[in-house]
Design a protein around this motif. Structure first.
Motif, PDB file in Angstrom:
ATOM      1  N   PRO A 339       0.833  -1.211   0.000  1.00 10.28           N
ATOM      2  CA  PRO A 339       0.000   0.000   0.000  1.00 10.28           C
ATOM      3  C   PRO A 339       0.863   1.254   0.000  1.00 10.28           C
ATOM      4  N   TYR A 340       0.425   2.236  -0.763  1.00  6.97           N
ATOM      5  CA  TYR A 340       1.157   3.505  -0.818  1.00  6.97           C
ATOM      6  C   TYR A 340       0.594   4.460   0.229  1.00  6.97           C
ATOM      7  N   SER A 341       1.459   4.955   1.087  1.00  6.77           N
ATOM      8  CA  SER A 341       1.061   5.942   2.089  1.00  6.77           C
ATOM      9  C   SER A 341       1.375   7.335   1.571  1.00  6.77           C
ATOM     10  N   TYR A 548       3.841  17.070   8.914  1.00 12.01           N
ATOM     11  CA  TYR A 548       4.158  16.098   7.883  1.00 12.01           C
ATOM     12  C   TYR A 548       3.856  16.711   6.528  1.00 12.01           C
ATOM     13  N   THR A 549       4.229  15.986   5.498  1.00  3.87           N
ATOM     14  CA  THR A 549       3.865  16.343   4.133  1.00  3.87           C
ATOM     15  C   THR A 549       2.971  15.233   3.577  1.00  3.87           C
ATOM     16  N   LEU A 550       1.890  15.638   2.951  1.00  2.00           N
ATOM     17  CA  LEU A 550       1.010  14.692   2.271  1.00  2.00           C
ATOM     18  C   LEU A 550       1.301  14.756   0.776  1.00  2.00           C
ATOM     19  N   THR A 551       1.596  13.624   0.191  1.00  4.81           N
ATOM     20  CA  THR A 551       1.915  13.578  -1.238  1.00  4.81           C
ATOM     21  C   THR A 551       1.127  12.465  -1.912  1.00  4.81           C
ATOM     22  N   SER A 552       0.187  12.848  -2.757  1.00  5.14           N
ATOM     23  CA  SER A 552      -0.503  11.895  -3.620  1.00  5.14           C
ATOM     24  C   SER A 552       0.238  11.829  -4.950  1.00  5.14           C
TER      25      SER A 552
END
Length: 948
Positions: A339-341, A548-552
């Motif tokens: 799974p990609y977080s 944190y950083t959120l990266t899609s």
């Protein structure tokens, strides 16, 4: 009196007096029983700092903030013998306008609009002499009633909630969920706005409506800032200074509307996905049973078109069925899925939000009745002075604990649909006019995500509920002589693609590669859509600093969900939703719902619903007709495409006419969607809309909709002529019924009854269960405040038995690995106490699996059986009976304290409390718990006696 205390007084007293409202442009066609609705806890969802402090210190609540909560809750206890005249005790008047003697405030935020609020509940009735004025008034009223909530929702849409409100687990979970499904840049959002604006006359009007609406919102922000009567949460989250007034509340923009619309559409109007888990389950079936038999069993358990499933309309409407000869299917190699977080560079912690149990208001008055609670204005002068002193000195100690778990609790929004609808044609009503009882379930919050309003102006005439921040139109409610509501449909508008990974330098790829082969055959980097958040403790929040950083990761084929290998080659599994980058398009359908010239009949309503891309079931009623129509941007799949498993992105399978640059495709016409006008009745509880329309796992012989369908059909069969009251009572009885006890327990008892139960204690337990199911299977107190359920011990036993039963019945036959994977695809149980104070229960579970398997054991006819396998006792009745008795004995021995372990709100073993519904505080004002009930949050009761 300080400026902070002055906000307690009316903030519009100095506004110019407004003339009396003009006569409505149209007659109000509500039947004598009236048009009624209810939306707990109350209309006023805004609280100044001093009102929040007063709530925490003295238990006060702002005026109109809780006035609908007891009315809503009381129906559970008093639906027996309900009459039309008695409906006013449980619902509020939803007719147009406000009687002269019932006006609380009437004011003009600008010259071309008048807002009138009624005394009982403070609902804004907005009348504009121009359309722009009507929209401005809607925005102004939204700011008055939901400004802080609107700000929270737009921050979610931007992926920056934690920076705004703190890093508690609920805030992080929500922004992560939204950033993984709709990670839009400002340019992406503006592109949606521009496309709608260029879509024709209605598109131009929609953009003008949004602009005028936002002008109203921003006008209120400016006025509240100048007058210092803005929501107190801005102080408590560190965005405003209570003493100096420093800090700024940011104006809203059209792209904020897109962000909120994307959140609403993605959560409540999405559907599909999960194909990777489906493939894992298939692989487990084939490992255990072989390729051919495993595939057959997978189809049986998948239940994509079970012949015993509850449906809402007649007819066959094929959609997303597995093709006979699928092409382009792929499956991940066993154990290869990673799974990609989207979470990166995380630091700090949020220990204060470690608990996963939803949170109610952190006050000692949770059990206090709301309507009797005083407002700040009603406090003794000494206590008011105390609050004033606290604000002047910056002493906010009374607010301690308000944000212990952050502004939003974990599970703030549940993407599962929980709405329902009951409509009966005039042929089966006393008056000869149809009756509808319906509404959406959007969760229980304080303040609510939805807000009530009436909008009257050129080209618009409607009253009902709208989501905060996008309330320029009524989204569910009534027009001049018709009404409508929705349930989440959840049909498959999302597919999963296996995308080949590569390295831009030509080296060998791996599952760590972050480039893919695009539609042109070129190796290109995934587009990284990132937002950084840093949070620090607020005034009353114990959450440590962090960030944190959120990266899609975005590709032409959608957003990355996981990495894996397929036949040894590294791939990314992406999900592509048909409404991605197109959520705002649905504005055109809602615009028509509000336009009395656009909706003049059931037929014109269903046409308007065709402009809504969200996956919803729409229900319509007027004085002559009832109707059902399913909406959604259903992509046409190319021949042989199997949307129920991952698709090879380069196989030619997928969406017909798909343009990767715009995410446009060919869509099924409205005629392909389930629909019907004027059947005897329509009931829907997020069930399969029609045969042929592929549904999710475990949608089979038992569904929550059976609780409605059995009652309505049974009464019609007895010749009952419905009234608004009797249909409401029917809804409410279904709303306190235990689905397992009503639909599955009788079959369990059939197996047990094949012989006498020898153990006396166990025999007594069986008889208690029998008494409960024969008395109606209700989870209900004998009277309000009794403090216990009727049949309490039987309820305890079934709550303990169900998960033990399912495992004992199926795991030996399926094996541990396959059983575990199936429980990840389909929830085993959703009893009221198991879902955690959110009210809605019994949507997902293994009810159909248990039901079909036991009927097979008993030798009964079963359509759509679980393949050739029989699981309970390997098909032997005596062995199956032993399995049931052993698991039942184990369940009966489980003490109440273990079945209901307690927590923040309830002591261990308190069954009634474990089921209670708790309004989650999205800010500083909390509410008291209410009885468990399986019903819409916003609910309407409509009957029209005539029309235009």
């Amino acid at each position: 009196m300080s400026a902070a205390l002055a906000v307690v007084a009316s903030t519009v007293a100095a506004l110019p007096a407004a003339p009396a409202l003009a006569e409505p442009a149209y007659e109000d066609y509500c039947a004598p029983a009236g048009c009624l609705d209810i939306l707990p806890p109350g209309q006023n969802g805004s609280a100044t700092l001093i009102e929040i402090l007063g709530h925490q210190a003295f238990g006060t609540r702002p005026k109109h903030s809780s006035s609908q909560l007891d009315m809503y809750d009381n129906l559970v206890h008093h639906y027996d013998g309900l009459t039309d005249e008695g409906l006013d005790d449980f619902f509020i008047d939803a007719s147009f306008g406000v009687d002269a003697g019932n006006v609380d405030r009437r004011y003009k935020p600008r010259a071309d609009v008048t807002i009138t609020r009624d005394r009982q509940h403070g609902i804004p009735h907005i009348e504009g002499t121009t359309r722009e004025g009507t929209m401005f008034g809607a925005g102004y009223a939204a700011g008055e009633d939901r400004l802080f909530l609107m700000d929270v929702l737009r921050r979610v849409g931007r992926g920056e909630l934690t920076s705004f409100a703190g890093g508690a687990v609920g805030n992080r979970g929500l922004e992560q969920d939204l950033w993984s499904t709709a990670p839009y840049t400002e340019e992406d959002k503006q592109a949606q706005v521009d496309r709608v604006a260029n879509s024709g006359e209605r598109g131009e009007q929609a953009l003008a409506d949004v602009d005028a609406y936002l002008e109203g919102v921003n006008s209120y922000i400016d006025a509240a800032d100048r007058g210092r009567y803005f929501p107190g949460e801005y102080v408590l989250t560190g965005h405003k200074n209570a003493i100096t007034n420093r800090g700024k509340i940011e104006h809203f923009t059209p792209t904020d509307v897109v962000g909120i619309a994307a959140m609403v559409g993605g959560i409540f109007g999405g559907g599909g996905g999960g194909e990777v888990q489906a493939a894992i389950v298939l692989a487990n079936f084939q490992d255990r049973y072989g390729a051919e038999e495993g595939l057959e069993l997978w189809h049986a358990w998948r239940m994509e078109n079970d012949p015993e499933a509850s449906v809402s309309v007649d007819g066959e409407f094929p959609y997303t069925q597995t093709p006979d000869s699928p092409v382009g299917e792929v499956a991940p190699d066993p154990g290869s899925v990673e799974p990609y977080s989207i979470v990166h560079d995380e630091y700090g912690s949020a220990a204060s939000a470690a608990t996963a149990e939803p949170r109610a208001a952190a006050s000692a008055d949770e059990d206090a009745p709301g309507p009797e609670a005083p407002t700040v204005e009603e406090l003794p002068e000494e206590q008011r002075a105390e609050l004033e002193q606290m604000v002047e000195e910056g002493d906010l100690s009374a607010a301690e604990g308000i944000f212990d778990d952050g502004v939003l609790p974990e599970g703030f929004l549940d993407p599962r649909g929980m709405s329902n609808a009951l409509l009966v044609s005039g042929a089966h009503t006393e008056s000869g006019n149809p009756v509808a009882v319906m509404g959406p379930q959007t969760g229980y919050f304080s303040p609510q995500l939805l807000m009530l309003q009436e909008l009257q102006g050129p080209g618009i005439s409607a009253r009902g509920a709208s989501f905060a921040g996008v309330s320029f139109y009524v989204q569910m409610g009534r027009g001049v002589d018709y009404a409508w509501s929705a349930t989440s449909a959840g049909q498959d508008i999302t597919d999963t693609f296996a995308v080949e990974l590569c390295e831009t330098d030509g080296s060998d790829p791996s599952t760590s590669s972050r480039a893919y082969v695009n539609t042109a055959g070129e190796c290109t980097d995934f587009e990284a859509l990132s937002v950084s958040n840093d949070w620090k403790p607020t005034v009353a929040d114990g959450t440590p600093a962090g960030g944190y950083t959120l990266t899609s990761l975005r590709s032409e084929f959608g957003l990355v969900r996981s990495f894996a290998t397929v036949d040894g080659s590294p791939v990314a599994f992406t999900e592509l939703r048909s409404t991605y980058m197109r959520e705002v398009d649905s504005i055109l359908g809602f615009q028509q719902f509000n336009d009395p010239d656009a909706v003049t009949s059931a037929e014109t309503f269903t046409e308007a619903a065709g402009d809504i891309g969200y996956a919803f079931n729409w229900h319509y009623v007027d004085s002559e007709d009832i109707a059902f129509i399913n909406s959604g941007a259903n992509p046409v799949r190319t021949e042989g495409t199997n949307p129920n498993l991952p698709i090879d992105a380069y196989s030619g399978s997928g969406w017909s006419g798909w343009d990767p640059a715009t995410n446009e495709a060919d869509y099924h016409p409205q005629s392909d969607h389930p629909q019907e006008i004027n059947p005897d009745y329509i009931v829907n509880w997020n069930n399969k809309p029609a045969q042929g329309y592929t549904s999710g796992w475990s949608t089979g012989s038992v569904h929550r909709n059976d609780l409605l369908d059995a009652r309505v059909a049974g009464l019609i069969g007895e010749g009952h002529q419905f009234t608004p009251a009797s249909l409401t009572a029917t809804m409410m009885e279904a709303g306190v019924a235990d689905l397992r006890a009503e639909q599955v327990l009788p079959v369990l008892l059939e197996v047990l009854d094949t012989e006498a139960v020898e153990d006396p204690e166990l025999a007594e337990t069986v008889e208690a269960l029998r008494d409960w199911t024969e008395s109606g299977s209700l989870r209900r107190e004998p009277q309000r405040d009794a403090g216990y359920y009727e049949h309490a011990d039987a309820i305890r036993v079934l709550d303990a038995w169900w998960p033990l039963l399912v495992r004992a019945q199926f795991e030996p036959g399926l094996g541990e690995d396959l059983y575990t994977q199936l429980t990840r695809a389909a929830s085993v149980d959703e009893s009221p106490s198991a879902v955690g104070h959110v009210g809605s229960a019994f949507q997902y579970g293994w009810w159909s699996y248990v039901h079909k398997d036991l009927r097979t054991v008993l030798g009964q006819d079963v359509e759509g059986a679980l393949g050739d396998e029989v699981y309970c006792g390997e098909g032997d009745v005596d062995s199956c009976r032993t399995v049931l008795l052993d698991s039942l004995a184990e369940a009966a021995a489980v003490p109440a304290g273990d079945v209901y372990p307690g927590g923040e709100h309830c002591s261990a073993g308190n069954q009634l409390c474990a089921d209670t519904v708790i309004h989650q505080a999205v800010g500083g004002i909390g509410m008291w718990p209410i009885a468990w009930q399986n019903r819409p949050t916003y609910q309407v009761v409509y009957q029209f006696s005539g029309g235009r």
